[in-house]
Design a protein around this motif. Structure first.
Motif, mmCIF file in Angstrom:
data_model
loop_
_atom_site.group_PDB
_atom_site.id
_atom_site.type_symbol
_atom_site.label_atom_id
_atom_site.label_comp_id
_atom_site.label_asym_id
_atom_site.label_seq_id
_atom_site.Cartn_x
_atom_site.Cartn_y
_atom_site.Cartn_z
ATOM 1 N N ARG A 195 0.855 -1.178 0.000
ATOM 2 C CA ARG A 195 0.000 0.000 0.000
ATOM 3 C C ARG A 195 0.900 1.240 0.000
ATOM 4 N NH1 ARG A 195 -5.291 0.892 0.350
ATOM 5 N NH2 ARG A 195 -6.103 2.748 1.412
ATOM 6 N N HIS A 196 0.534 2.239 -0.785
ATOM 7 C CA HIS A 196 1.412 3.381 -0.967
ATOM 8 C C HIS A 196 0.595 4.612 -1.318
ATOM 9 C CE1 HIS A 196 0.654 1.721 -4.943
ATOM 10 N NE2 HIS A 196 0.925 2.914 -5.437
ATOM 11 N N ARG A 197 1.244 5.747 -1.314
ATOM 12 C CA ARG A 197 0.563 6.996 -1.625
ATOM 13 C C ARG A 197 0.643 7.301 -3.122
ATOM 14 N NH1 ARG A 197 3.575 10.921 2.439
ATOM 15 N NH2 ARG A 197 5.274 9.612 1.669
ATOM 16 N N SER A 198 -0.414 7.909 -3.605
ATOM 17 C CA SER A 198 -0.472 8.313 -5.011
ATOM 18 C C SER A 198 -1.118 9.685 -5.084
ATOM 19 C CB SER A 198 -1.282 7.292 -5.823
ATOM 20 O OG SER A 198 -1.297 7.627 -7.195
ATOM 21 N N LEU A 199 -0.653 10.504 -5.997
ATOM 22 C CA LEU A 199 -1.185 11.858 -6.154
ATOM 23 C C LEU A 199 -2.206 11.874 -7.287
ATOM 24 C CD1 LEU A 199 -1.179 14.909 -5.532
ATOM 25 C CD2 LEU A 199 0.718 15.131 -7.188
ATOM 26 N N LEU A 200 -3.426 12.267 -6.976
ATOM 27 C CA LEU A 200 -4.485 12.375 -7.975
ATOM 28 C C LEU A 200 -4.768 13.840 -8.273
ATOM 29 C CD1 LEU A 200 -7.072 9.687 -6.776
ATOM 30 C CD2 LEU A 200 -5.085 9.410 -8.285
ATOM 31 N N HIS A 201 -4.761 14.180 -9.540
ATOM 32 C CA HIS A 201 -5.114 15.522 -9.973
ATOM 33 C C HIS A 201 -6.634 15.610 -10.129
ATOM 34 C CE1 HIS A 201 -0.938 16.679 -10.599
ATOM 35 N NE2 HIS A 201 -0.744 15.479 -11.126
ATOM 36 N N PRO A 202 -7.203 16.814 -10.181
ATOM 37 C CA PRO A 202 -8.659 16.935 -10.324
ATOM 38 C C PRO A 202 -9.155 16.168 -11.555
ATOM 39 C CG PRO A 202 -7.696 19.051 -9.768
ATOM 40 C CD PRO A 202 -6.550 18.140 -10.043
ATOM 41 N N HIS A 203 -10.162 15.313 -11.341
ATOM 42 C CA HIS A 203 -10.663 14.463 -12.414
ATOM 43 C C HIS A 203 -12.087 14.038 -12.098
ATOM 44 C CE1 HIS A 203 -9.550 11.506 -9.357
ATOM 45 N NE2 HIS A 203 -10.387 10.681 -9.961
ATOM 46 N N ALA A 204 -12.709 13.410 -13.054
ATOM 47 C CA ALA A 204 -14.050 12.855 -12.861
ATOM 48 C C ALA A 204 -14.141 11.532 -13.602
ATOM 49 C CB ALA A 204 -15.114 13.824 -13.370
ATOM 50 N N LEU A 205 -14.998 10.639 -13.116
ATOM 51 C CA LEU A 205 -15.248 9.347 -13.746
ATOM 52 C C LEU A 205 -16.701 9.278 -14.189
ATOM 53 C CD1 LEU A 205 -13.456 6.926 -11.239
ATOM 54 C CD2 LEU A 205 -12.498 8.038 -13.264
ATOM 55 N N ALA A 206 -16.946 8.622 -15.327
ATOM 56 C CA ALA A 206 -18.314 8.430 -15.785
ATOM 57 C C ALA A 206 -19.078 7.574 -14.787
ATOM 58 C CB ALA A 206 -18.323 7.768 -17.157
ATOM 59 N N ASN A 207 -20.362 7.858 -14.629
ATOM 60 C CA ASN A 207 -21.164 7.140 -13.645
ATOM 61 C C ASN A 207 -21.451 5.702 -14.050
ATOM 62 O OD1 ASN A 207 -22.854 8.167 -15.744
ATOM 63 N ND2 ASN A 207 -24.661 7.833 -14.461
ATOM 64 N N ARG A 208 -21.241 5.356 -15.324
ATOM 65 C CA ARG A 208 -21.510 3.993 -15.794
ATOM 66 C C ARG A 208 -20.545 3.646 -16.922
ATOM 67 N NH1 ARG A 208 -23.307 4.878 -20.732
ATOM 68 N NH2 ARG A 208 -24.794 6.551 -21.192
ATOM 69 N N LEU A 209 -20.631 2.384 -17.351
ATOM 70 C CA LEU A 209 -19.799 1.891 -18.439
ATOM 71 C C LEU A 209 -20.323 2.373 -19.791
ATOM 72 C CD1 LEU A 209 -19.546 -1.790 -17.124
ATOM 73 C CD2 LEU A 209 -17.762 -0.037 -16.967
ATOM 74 N N VAL A 210 -19.454 2.402 -20.787
ATOM 75 C CA VAL A 210 -19.849 2.747 -22.154
ATOM 76 C C VAL A 210 -20.735 1.630 -22.709
ATOM 77 C CG1 VAL A 210 -18.973 3.010 -24.517
ATOM 78 C CG2 VAL A 210 -17.846 4.183 -22.610
ATOM 79 N N THR A 211 -21.823 2.003 -23.370
ATOM 80 C CA THR A 211 -22.810 1.037 -23.847
ATOM 81 C C THR A 211 -22.547 0.610 -25.286
ATOM 82 O OG1 THR A 211 -24.317 2.713 -24.707
ATOM 83 C CG2 THR A 211 -24.564 2.092 -22.363
ATOM 84 N N ASN A 212 -23.243 -0.459 -25.686
ATOM 85 C CA ASN A 212 -23.183 -0.909 -27.075
ATOM 86 C C ASN A 212 -23.640 0.178 -28.037
ATOM 87 O OD1 ASN A 212 -22.208 -3.564 -26.711
ATOM 88 N ND2 ASN A 212 -24.250 -4.336 -26.240
ATOM 89 N N ALA A 213 -24.695 0.891 -27.687
ATOM 90 C CA ALA A 213 -25.204 1.941 -28.573
ATOM 91 C C ALA A 213 -24.164 3.027 -28.771
ATOM 92 C CB ALA A 213 -26.490 2.535 -28.004
ATOM 93 N N GLU A 214 -23.483 3.408 -27.701
ATOM 94 C CA GLU A 214 -22.458 4.445 -27.806
ATOM 95 C C GLU A 214 -21.269 3.964 -28.624
ATOM 96 O OE1 GLU A 214 -23.513 6.644 -23.546
ATOM 97 O OE2 GLU A 214 -22.170 4.911 -23.614
ATOM 98 N N TYR A 215 -20.888 2.714 -28.411
ATOM 99 C CA TYR A 215 -19.757 2.200 -29.186
ATOM 100 C C TYR A 215 -20.148 1.995 -30.656
ATOM 101 C CZ TYR A 215 -15.244 0.161 -30.003
ATOM 102 O OH TYR A 215 -13.969 -0.049 -30.478
ATOM 103 N N ARG A 216 -21.384 1.607 -30.902
ATOM 104 C CA ARG A 216 -21.845 1.440 -32.289
ATOM 105 C C ARG A 216 -21.817 2.770 -33.036
ATOM 106 N NH1 ARG A 216 -27.163 -1.977 -32.930
ATOM 107 N NH2 ARG A 216 -27.982 -0.277 -31.649
ATOM 108 N N ALA A 217 -22.111 3.863 -32.337
ATOM 109 C CA ALA A 217 -22.022 5.179 -32.975
ATOM 110 C C ALA A 217 -20.579 5.468 -33.392
ATOM 111 C CB ALA A 217 -22.532 6.253 -32.021
ATOM 112 N N PHE A 218 -19.636 5.075 -32.565
ATOM 113 C CA PHE A 218 -18.213 5.228 -32.904
ATOM 114 C C PHE A 218 -17.876 4.436 -34.166
ATOM 115 C CE2 PHE A 218 -14.039 3.033 -32.250
ATOM 116 C CZ PHE A 218 -13.188 4.117 -32.413
ATOM 117 N N VAL A 219 -18.400 3.214 -34.259
ATOM 118 C CA VAL A 219 -18.132 2.384 -35.436
ATOM 119 C C VAL A 219 -18.758 3.010 -36.680
ATOM 120 C CG1 VAL A 219 -18.481 0.111 -36.485
ATOM 121 C CG2 VAL A 219 -17.994 0.289 -34.031
#
Length: 405
Positions: A195-219
């Motif tokens: 276990r160790h220390r890590s420095l995190l800069h200001p960030h945000a994470l998406a509330n859910r996983l990327v969906t098939n519909a979203e990935y299909r739009a990319f395709v």
């Protein structure tokens, strides 16, 4: 360590094979995969080598099997070439099952006679190793069945998810100095420490996983034809392999191969079977990035390990249910991170041959977090680090978006 837990985990592996024929269990559809029969034998060899082998008087069931069923432990001895595991028609499946029973009885007897913390720790490592192979068994048989023109089903069809896509939003993550890595209570692999220390800069994470519909739009918008979205090695891989969509999607972008056979692509389910290259390219296309593993772990600490995991026996990602905060942290799909698989500050591998388990792979691989729909629930924890090379697609892997603030 109790014989009850030992027997339960070992029996679960056999249950996953219950619907497979002897022919199914010999299949090896690519060098990265292994036959189900080999998984049964190798996990037994692990207990024979590292648990029972501690006794100088112990004699292996068949010394030649040390060569057949060793995976990558060079310090133990030579091994059969990984891409040729599907050629091992002998020993027979019945002989391998008998081997498992022999090892089960020997280890159970040892546990009943000795209250030894070192022995218990070795057996627990063996069980955690076995659970990794339970997951690999499912991913490998899925690839083998997909490779068959008949595209047979491993299991009966699953009920479709009745849900709408949860709106995507970003949740601010922790920033400043945080602690990551295993806390010291309960089991952990050596690569989760110290276990160790890590420095995190200001960030945000998406509330859910990327969906098939979203990935299909990319395709559909030409994601696989735009080199500017891809890392150099990723673009070279796309060109060389002819990738046009995720591994198990059909060319119509309307259906996919699952462990229950071909079914309509559910637009609300998480996109799955993506390589690191594909996940990273999608994140760029979406104007975001992949989270780091420290960002993910900091967010997951203290969150109950619950979700669509192997225990649900769905074996397919499921759409997110409405809720607050970060959803789908555990289960559904392994989440690619932006972090290369390297050692933590002060890392020390396990002593002896078991030191080959994780440390020697800390080169050219990327970290995934959170488990998938084929990962046993009791196998996971916030500090768990999975890792694969960036081109790997046959694992149940997807992505969650991150962004800088």
């Amino acid at each position: 360590m109790t014989t009850t837990r030992f027997r339960h985990v070992r029996q679960r592996t056999l249950e996953l094979c219950a619907g497979l024929s002897a022919e199914d269990m010999l299949l090896q559809s690519m060098p990265d995969a292994s036959p189900a029969k080999w998984h049964l034998a190798h996990t037994s060899w692990f207990f024979e080598q590292f648990v029972l082998g501690r006794d100088p008087a112990f004699r292996p069931r068949d010394p030649a099997w040390n060569y057949l069923f060793n995976s990558y432990y060079q310090s133990v001895g030579p091994m059969h070439a990984r891409p040729q595991r599907g050629l091992l028609s002998r020993p027979s499946l019945d002989e391998v099952r008998d081997y498992r029973h022999y090892i089960d009885d020997a280890v159970s007897n040892l546990l009943s006679r000795h209250d030894d913390p070192e022995l218990a720790a070795l057996v627990e490592l063996g069980l955690q190793h076995e659970q990794q192979h339970q997951e690999l068994l499912l991913t490998d048989i899925k690839h083998a069945f997909w490779s068959n023109p008949l595209q047979p089903a491993y299991r009966t069809p699953i009920a479709p998810t009745v849900a709408n896509t949860v709106p995507l939003r970003f949740v601010d993550g922790n920033e400043g100095i945080v602690e990551v890595g295993h806390r010291g209570e309960g089991f952990a692999f050596d690569n989760e420490t110290p276990r160790h220390r890590s420095l995190l800069h200001p960030h945000a994470l998406a509330n859910r996983l990327v969906t098939n519909a979203e990935y299909r739009a990319f395709v559909r918008e030409g994601g696989y034809r735009e080199p500017g979205l891809w890392l150099s090695d990723g673009w070279a891989t796309v060109q060389r392999e002819g990738w046009q969509h995720p591994l198990y999607w059909q060319d119509d972008l309307a259906s996919e191969f699952t462990l229950a056979g071909v079914r309509a692509l559910d637009p609300h389910e998480p996109a799955c079977h993506l390589s690191y290259y594909e996940a990273e390219a999608f994140a760029r296309w979406a104007g975001a990035r992949l989270p780091t593993e420290a960002e993910w772990e900091s967010a997951a600490q203290g969150v109950a390990i619950d979700g669509n995991l192997q225990d649900e026996q769905r074996f397919q990602p499921r759409a997110a249910s409405a809720g607050e905060g970060l959803l789908q942290l555990y289960g559904d799909v392994w989440e690619w991170t932006a972090s290369p698989y390297v050692s933590y500050p002060g890392f020390r591998p396990l002593p002896g041959s078991l030191g080959e388990y994780n440390g020697k792979f800390m080169c050219g691989q990327w970290v995934l977090r959170g488990g998938s729909c084929v990962t046993p629930r009791e196998h996971l924890r916030a500090s768990y680090r999975n890792f694969f090379p960036p081109h790997a697609r046959w694992q149940f892997a997807g992505l969650r978006l991150g962004q800088d603030r």
